[in-house]
Enzyme design. Structure first.
Site, PDB file in Angstrom:
ATOM      1  N   HIS A 580     -26.829  -9.450 -22.529  1.00 40.95           N
ATOM      2  CA  HIS A 580     -27.297  -9.143 -21.174  1.00 40.95           C
ATOM      3  C   HIS A 580     -26.276  -9.499 -20.101  1.00 40.95           C
ATOM      4  CE1 HIS A 580     -30.415  -9.266 -17.815  1.00 40.95           C
ATOM      5  NE2 HIS A 580     -30.570  -8.083 -18.370  1.00 40.95           N
ATOM      6  N   LYS A 582     -22.932  -9.453 -17.620  1.00 45.57           N
ATOM      7  CA  LYS A 582     -22.230  -8.440 -16.835  1.00 45.57           C
ATOM      8  C   LYS A 582     -20.920  -9.083 -16.354  1.00 45.57           C
ATOM      9  CE  LYS A 582     -26.913  -8.025 -15.873  1.00 45.57           C
ATOM     10  NZ  LYS A 582     -27.302  -7.210 -17.012  1.00 45.57           N
ATOM     11  N   ASP A 587      -6.951 -12.711 -17.221  1.00 44.02           N
ATOM     12  CA  ASP A 587      -5.850 -13.682 -17.342  1.00 44.02           C
ATOM     13  C   ASP A 587      -6.365 -15.118 -17.372  1.00 44.02           C
ATOM     14  OD1 ASP A 587      -4.062 -11.589 -17.320  1.00 44.02           O
ATOM     15  OD2 ASP A 587      -3.652 -11.730 -15.188  1.00 44.02           O
TER      16      ASP A 587
END
Length: 726
Positions: A580, A582, A587
């Site tokens: 779930h 996002k 880097d």
């Protein structure tokens, strides 16, 4: 589930024949039949192709084979077009144009947006733009067909002229010139990488630069509790001046001496954690260039801190700094603990709530005198709110398109100095989000950030009081870009973006483009072509490594295939519960130029960017990036090592997965000599058959993508999913 999705995609041409915005069309799979409307921005000077633009985006129209006859609308025509989405050397176009209607002619064109050469890309493809202060490298010669390079403020761009273009044979301007044109794309690589170019239409698209103009965005830098600096560029040298104040009427003035192209003005003696309105401007002679008024914040006087938590396993073996914290089932207890700390105010904006434990904590806060305000989504499950104290006001977003009010944040004591907190991240307030699905929780103790979140909350709430004002509240597309975006939290630069008002997907793309070495991502929903392009473009850079996972259920196969073809090492998540998250990590190493994490409620989708209420944090910190990488590494292990056992008796296993040339397979049962193997693609087509069953299967001839291997014997059928990598 997957069969239904495939059928929907196969039928999408019929379902999407109704007119939609161009931006919505651009986010659909190639091969989809669409109908769009807009203003034509070029004529026959570019050949048969036309570029169409509405208030959301632009798209190319090419009357290829199978097109309706007579397609040659003039510049300024308002037309409605039906046709099929196609990629031609990286350019998304409608080809063939199967039907069109010219609604009117002679309409004003959309105003060109100001951009720099580096700003030309997927986000403004096929749109009119203007680039200021350009200098052609071949100035003084004549234009020929083909490409011509130019520079603007140290950045290089390309102008392309087709054979027979009206500018061919005319003089290339030798002075500083402002260029107007259409952003197009041409790349012979597969998939297309870069290749963005400016299409001039005629001599009117080149104008000598004589009026001072602000180029690019105003940047806020050097943020402290008492001051910050505003920086901007102009095409010509002019003064550096700022008007500012705590309201939109300004009231104060600051400047820097002399004339310059690169401007920098420091605003000093400001209040801590305070929002300021400011507008920069530059004067040259009788001309004045104004930037749009912006909203900025100083830092908090208290240094603040950022804490991140995860609810699934983490991989400490890859840590280079502090160990990431896996709360497991205690994620809900941590949220409760911060609710219990609230002293004066508690503002909650959460998509859905089924946790009675959270509701009990909120009721307790209200009982001890804390002002509580709650915003949620009308169309989703909020069963636990039936137990909320009736005196606590709740505002529902009721006209949802997409997911609607999709935020997941809490603001505690926004005016409380060291007590001010923001809780954000990816988790809904449900048992599934807390205990099963992979989620992250970001807790920021900082008054400046809390006040910015409160500004967004009160825009949806419709007032700054205890009760909502429905007649004044703004959700979704009605919201404005009216909050600060840049913060200094104990030395850590943090950006805050809200959707859909702030162009969040472009901000995410900008962060991805800053990568020097690597990008890792873990995403629940990924349907944004622009963000897929950003990942592919970074992967194409020498020395870059881009890897990530997408939640397998309902995964967009077009995006997945595009990433694979573009060289991105992308995998289905392979877990039984939802991925779930996002987030993306750029880097992660401490010695990198700018390690950062992108996280929040914003899925990488059209709805998140254009319809839903979302929040996104971009945290520029090596320690936070490393902690997210420890979480990512644990999820990646599952995605890489997934071996499907779909039959209890035969225990089919396949490896390596993803595969390049060959698959190995084993199963505990035996099959008759007439058993055989099929490989089926995600559209249900048989793309390979093998008889008899063997332990090695050749897959090198398959296109990169997701497939299902099926072993069929007498009365028995077992199967497993695998990925063919580039």
């Amino acid at each position: 589930m997957r069969t239904i999705i495939i059928l929907l995609l196969l039928c999408s041409g019929d379902q999407l024949s109704a007119q939609i915005p161009i931006a919505a069309a651009r986010d659909l799979p190639v091969g989809t039949n669409v109908t769009v409307n807009g203003i034509v921005t070029n004529g026959s000077e570019l050949g048969g192709i036309r570029y169409l633009q509405d208030g959301t985006a632009g798209i190319a129209l090419f009357p290829g084979a199978g097109s309706a006859p007579g397609f040659s609308p003039p510049r300024g025509a308002d037309i409605t077009v039906t046709g099929t989405l196609k990629l031609f050397n990286g350019l998304l176009e409608i080809d063939p144009v199967t039907a069109f209607t010219v609604n009117s002619t002679g309409n004003p064109l959309p105003p060109p947006q100001l951009h720099s050469p580096d700003g030309l890309g997927a986000s403004n493809e096929s749109e009119l733009v203007r680039i200021m202060a350009c200098q052609f490298s071949a100035a003084g010669n004549n234009f020929t067909s083909g490409t011509h390079s130019f520079t603007s403020n140290g950045e290089t761009g390309i102008v392309f002229l087709r054979t027979g273009h009206p500018l061919v044979g005319t003089a290339i301007p030798s002075g500083v010139t402002d260029l107007t044109g259409i952003v197009s794309r041409y790349s012979t690589s597969t998939p297309a990488v870069g290749g963005y170019q400016l299409l001039l239409r005629d001599a009117a698209d080149m104008a000598p630069s004589s009026t001072i103009t602000i180029v690019g965005e105003v940047q806020q830098t050097e943020i402290t509790a008492t001051d910050f600096t505003l920086e901007w560029n102009t095409n010509l040298a002019g003064t550096s001046q700022v008007r500012y104040g705590t309201t939109s009427t300004f009231g104060s003035f600051a400047s820097a001496p002399g004339n310059a192209i690169a401007h920098s003005v420091s605003l000093d003696g400001l209040g801590s954690a305070t929002v300021y309105h400011a507008q920069v401007f530059s004067v040259l002679g009788t001309d004045t260039a104004f930037a749009p008024a912006g909203i900025y914040s100083t830092a908090s006087s208290d240094p603040g801190e950022i804490i991140v938590y995860f609810n699934q396993t983490v991989d400490h073996s890859v840590a280079t700094g502090p160990l990431a914290m896996n709360l497991g089932n205690a994620l809900v207890d941590t949220i409760r603990a911060y609710i219990d700390r609230a002293q004066n105010t508690l503002d909650i904006a959460v998509y859905n709530t089924s946790s009675n434990s959270i509701v009990t904590a909120v009721n307790d806060a209200h009982a001890r005198g804390v002002q509580v305000r709650w915003i949620t989504e009308q169309t989703t499950g909020n069963g636990a709110l039936s137990n909320l104290d009736a005196a606590i006001p709740v505002l529902y977003r009721q006209d949802a398109s997409g997911s609607g009010m999709h935020n997941k944040f809490i603001i505690a004591d926004a005016d409380g100095g060291p007590a001010a907190h923001v809780l954000s991240g990816s988790s809904n307030f449900t048992a599934q989000s807390f205990f099963q699905d992979a989620n992250n929780l970001v807790i920021v103790r900082d008054m400046a950030l809390a006040r910015a979140y409160r500004m967004e909350f009160e825009e949806m709430w419709g007032s700054n009081g205890s009760q909502p004002n429905g007649s004044n509240s703004r959700f979704g597309e009605d919201k404005l870009d009216n909050t600060p975006h840049h913060f200094n939290i104990n030395g850590v630069p943090v950006q805050l973006w809200f959707s859909p008002s702030d162009g969040t997907s472009q901000r995410i793309a900008n962060a991805l483009h800053s990568a020097d070495e690597r990008i890792e991502f873990a995403l629940f929903a990924f349907t944004s072509n622009a963000l897929a392009d950003a990942l592919i473009e970074r992967q194409a850079q020498q020395g870059m490594a881009v890897r990530g996972m997408i939640e397998e259920d309902d995964m967009d196969q077009w995006i997945f295939q595009s990433l694979l073809t573009g060289g991105v090492d992308v995998r289905p998540d392979g877990a039984s519960n939802y991925l779930h998250h996002k987030y993306a990590i750029v880097d992660r190493h401490a010695d990198a130029t700018d390690p950062l994490v992108i996280t929040g409620s914003h899925n990488w989708s059209f709805n998140a960017d254009n319809r839903n209420d979302e929040n996104t944090l971009i945290i520029h910190d090596a320690s936070i990036a490393d902690q997210f990488y420890q979480e990512w590494s644990a999820r990646w292990t599952t995605a890489v090592d997934v071996l499907e056992r779909t039959d209890a008796d035969h225990g089919l296993m396949i490896w390596p997965n993803p595969a390049l040339d060959h698959l190995q397979l084993t199963f505990s049962g035996t099959f008759a000599m007439d058993s055989h193997i099929q490989i089926v693609d995600m559209a249900g087509r048989i793309v390979h058959q093998q008889h008899p069953v063997a332990s090695t299967v050749n897959v090198g001839h398959l296109a990169p993508g997701t497939y299902v291997l099926v072993v069929i014997g007498e009365g028995t059928r077992i199967q497993a999913r695998f990925v063919r990598k580039p």
